[in-house]
Design an enzyme around this catalytic site. Structure first.
Site, PDB file in Angstrom:
ATOM      1  N   LYS A  78       0.856  -1.203   0.000  1.00 13.71           N
ATOM      2  CA  LYS A  78       0.000   0.000   0.000  1.00 13.71           C
ATOM      3  C   LYS A  78       0.882   1.240   0.000  1.00 13.71           C
ATOM      4  O   LYS A  78       1.933   1.258   0.651  1.00 13.71           O
ATOM      5  CB  LYS A  78      -0.895  -0.043   1.245  1.00 13.71           C
ATOM      6  CG  LYS A  78      -1.951   1.050   1.338  1.00 13.71           C
ATOM      7  CD  LYS A  78      -2.845   0.812   2.567  1.00 13.71           C
ATOM      8  CE  LYS A  78      -3.909   1.873   2.748  1.00 13.71           C
ATOM      9  NZ  LYS A  78      -4.786   1.594   3.924  1.00 13.71           N
ATOM     10  N   SER A 153      -9.826   1.449   2.950  1.00 14.73           N
ATOM     11  CA  SER A 153      -8.988   2.293   2.134  1.00 14.73           C
ATOM     12  C   SER A 153      -7.937   1.525   1.337  1.00 14.73           C
ATOM     13  O   SER A 153      -7.390   2.067   0.369  1.00 14.73           O
ATOM     14  CB  SER A 153      -8.272   3.336   3.004  1.00 14.73           C
ATOM     15  OG  SER A 153      -7.386   2.700   3.911  1.00 14.73           O
ATOM     16  N   SER A 177      -9.963  -1.027   7.087  1.00 12.95           N
ATOM     17  CA  SER A 177      -9.365  -0.892   5.763  1.00 12.95           C
ATOM     18  C   SER A 177      -8.630  -2.107   5.216  1.00 12.95           C
ATOM     19  O   SER A 177      -8.219  -2.081   4.054  1.00 12.95           O
ATOM     20  CB  SER A 177      -8.400   0.285   5.736  1.00 12.95           C
ATOM     21  OG  SER A 177      -9.118   1.470   5.602  1.00 12.95           O
TER      22      SER A 177
HETATM   23  N1  GLN Z   1     -13.229   3.690   6.420  1.00  9.43           N
HETATM   24  C1  GLN Z   1     -12.668   4.099   7.665  1.00  9.43           C
HETATM   25  C2  GLN Z   1     -12.226   5.544   7.555  1.00  9.43           C
HETATM   26  O1  GLN Z   1     -12.487   6.113   6.568  1.00  9.43           O
HETATM   27  C3  GLN Z   1     -11.511   3.218   8.043  1.00  9.43           C
HETATM   28  C4  GLN Z   1     -10.302   3.484   7.260  1.00  9.43           C
HETATM   29  C5  GLN Z   1      -9.108   2.659   7.661  1.00  9.43           C
HETATM   30  O2  GLN Z   1      -9.233   1.612   8.288  1.00  9.43           O
HETATM   31  N2  GLN Z   1      -7.943   3.180   7.341  1.00  9.43           N
HETATM   32  O3  GLN Z   1     -11.639   6.110   8.410  1.00  9.43           O
END
Ligand code: GLN
Length: 489
Positions: A78, A153, A177
């Site tokens: 990532k 994400s 995420s």
């Molecule tokens: N969707 C959640 C957010 O937008 C979690 C994102 C994540 O785990 N990095 O914060």
């Protein structure tokens, strides 16, 4: 030969039998990437010469008696991890062109055990999002259906593995995420216990919630990646001083075979009917293996979303203060004063959703509001932890669907942040409680889209999670692969 859908275990066995060598495998993945990435937009950077030279160096070691645990395994990373020599944008324009000065501990450990990096992959800006549509470099598409999101994400990490462009990948999970995109792409995704894996060299989002974890096709592969990268790191004060079990060894002879699963029916209200059906059928599998199901109560999980959206933005507003046009990345061309340099660099370089969260967090932390918001949220966080502690006196795992729905269409939720935030309703509480959570594929919906089963373990209970999920996987049978990975997309 097509390597895209092989697991780590299958690749290692091929290497051992000398059926192929790391440079052939790496070259085939690079070809897959160049053929398919245009459609997916999963990879933001590839460095074919670097990848091939890493792989060729391993070719020379083929005849060594003891093969490294990740010998010649293609990994995608990532783009919020630092890997020396590679870019690290975290999906943000503010970091475009930023080159990593050193390598994250997790990645360094994978490399030292033979992993070959095939590229850096797309993600929501600063890991904020659930669909990968918040990336400054465009959305990623789901290899199961190109008009749908891969989750977020870590959407590039899930799409890359699901499409056969990497054998495994790394992501970060602050509120879901890793598990949510794994679920939406038919993969195994693990968020380890808080402190299990070093966060050194990761672009911070919310430091008390962030964890590093793998995407893979199988539970064994997930266990292998975790055993290589977990463990204390002097560079991250929050990494736990705990021995790391040899997870893959343990899978050969699990200590326990029948598990008690805790289900909170009230928490699960409102999930898609197809998801509910697949979830129930996974539970039936566990019962067949001698398992039991008990009803548990998680009374405070209904506050998890509001709690998370105070704590995460608060921490983010502080962590992201460093992107000011002076220390890092993007700098405006049009500033006349130093004040303007800061505000324009941030204004032009940072995207809408991230700005929204910075403002939310700054507000929640400001004098006069701190007690009412940030402090209160942390008190509720403690209550959520206590709910789980209590549940674990009755069961080995708490289970739920990973996500209330399967992969949604691009654009479907972009106008409504709350709708988007609700995608993480089952994953957020796990980060707030610091627990390990694993998503394992458990079925397909009527549109042929994958569904994930989430298993939440006790603190540092990854061994048991792997044991149970591995057993489930064997009874469930091999999970289908995305059309794109079969070469049809
Ligand atoms: N969707 C959640 C957010 O937008 C979690 C994102 C994540 O785990 N990095 O914060």
């Amino acid at each position: 030969m097509e390597f895209g859908t092989l697991s780590i275990q299958q690749l290692l066995s091929g290497y051992q039998k000398k059926e192929f060598k790391p440079s052939e495998v790496a070259a085939s993945f690079l070809k897959n990437i160049s053929d398919k990435n245009e459609k997916l937009n999963a990879f933001l950077q590839v460095r074919p010469d670097e990848t091939l030279s890493q792989a060729r160096a391993l070719d020379e070691k083929m005849s060594q008696v003891e093969m490294l645990p990740l010998f010649g395994i293609p990994v995608a990373i990532k783009d919020n991890f630092l890997v020396q020599g590679w870019q690290a944008t975290a999906g943000s324009k503010v970091l475009s062109g930023y080159l990593s000065p050193y390598t994250a501990t997790s990645v360094e450990r994978l490399q030292s055990m033979g992993a070959v990096i095939v590229g850096k992959v797309n993600c929501d800006e600063f890991a904020m999002g659930s669909s990968n549509e918040n990336s400054a470099f465009g959305p990623v598409r789901n290899p199961w259906a190109l008009d749908r999101v891969p989750g977020g994400s870590s959407g590039g990490s899930s799409a890359a593995v699901a499409a056969g462009l990497a054998t495994v990948s790394l992501g970060t999970d602050t509120g879901g995420s890793i598990r949510q995109p794994a679920s939406l792409c038919g993969l195994v995704g693990l968020k380890p216990s808080y402190g299990r894996v070093s966060r050194y060299g990761i672009v911070s989002y919310a430091s008390s919630l962030d964890q590093v974890g793998p995407f893979s096709r199988t539970v064994w592969d997930s266990a292998r990646v975790l055993e290589v990268m977990a463990g204390h790191d002097g560079m991250d004060a929050t990494s736990a001083k705990r021995a790391v079990p040899r997870f893959t060894e343990e899978l050969k002879a699990p200590a326990k075979k029948a598990f008690t699963l805790g289900v909170s029916r009230s928490w699960l209200e409102g999930v898609d009917p197809d998801v509910a059906k697949a979830f129930d059928s996974a539970i039936e599998f566990f019962k067949k293996m001698g398992g039991k199901v008990v009803e548990i109560d998680l009374p405070h999980t209904k506050y998890a979303l509001s709690t998370y959206y105070l704590i995460a933005p608060s921490e983010a507003s502080s962590n992201l203060a460093r992107y000011d046009g002076v220390h890092y990345g993007y700098r405006t061309q049009s500033a006349k004063t130093s004040e303007e340099l800061y505000s324009k660099s941030r204004g032009e370089g940072i995207g809408r959703e991230v700005k929204l969260r910075i403002m939310l967090g700054t507000y929640a932390l400001s004098a006069g509001y701190y007690d009412a918001f940030y402090l209160k949220a942390n008190q509720v966080r403690r209550k959520i932890q206590e709910d789980f502690e209590k549940a674990f006196t009755q069961c080995d795992f708490v289970v739920s669907p990973t996500s209330p729905s399967t992969a949604f269409k691009l654009g479907e939720k972009t106008d409504d942040p709350l709708k988007m935030y609700l995608s993480d309703i089952f994953t957020l509480p796990v980060n707030l409680a610091g627990l390990p959570g694993l998503s394992v594929p458990c079925g397909l919906d009527s549109n042929n889209l994958p569904i994930g089963f989430q298993m939440i373990g006790k603190p540092f209970g990854e061994s048991e999670l792997f044991a149970a999920a591995h057993q489930y996987e064997q009874i469930r049978g091999e999970f289908p692969v995305a059309d794109m990975a079969k070469g049809r997309g």
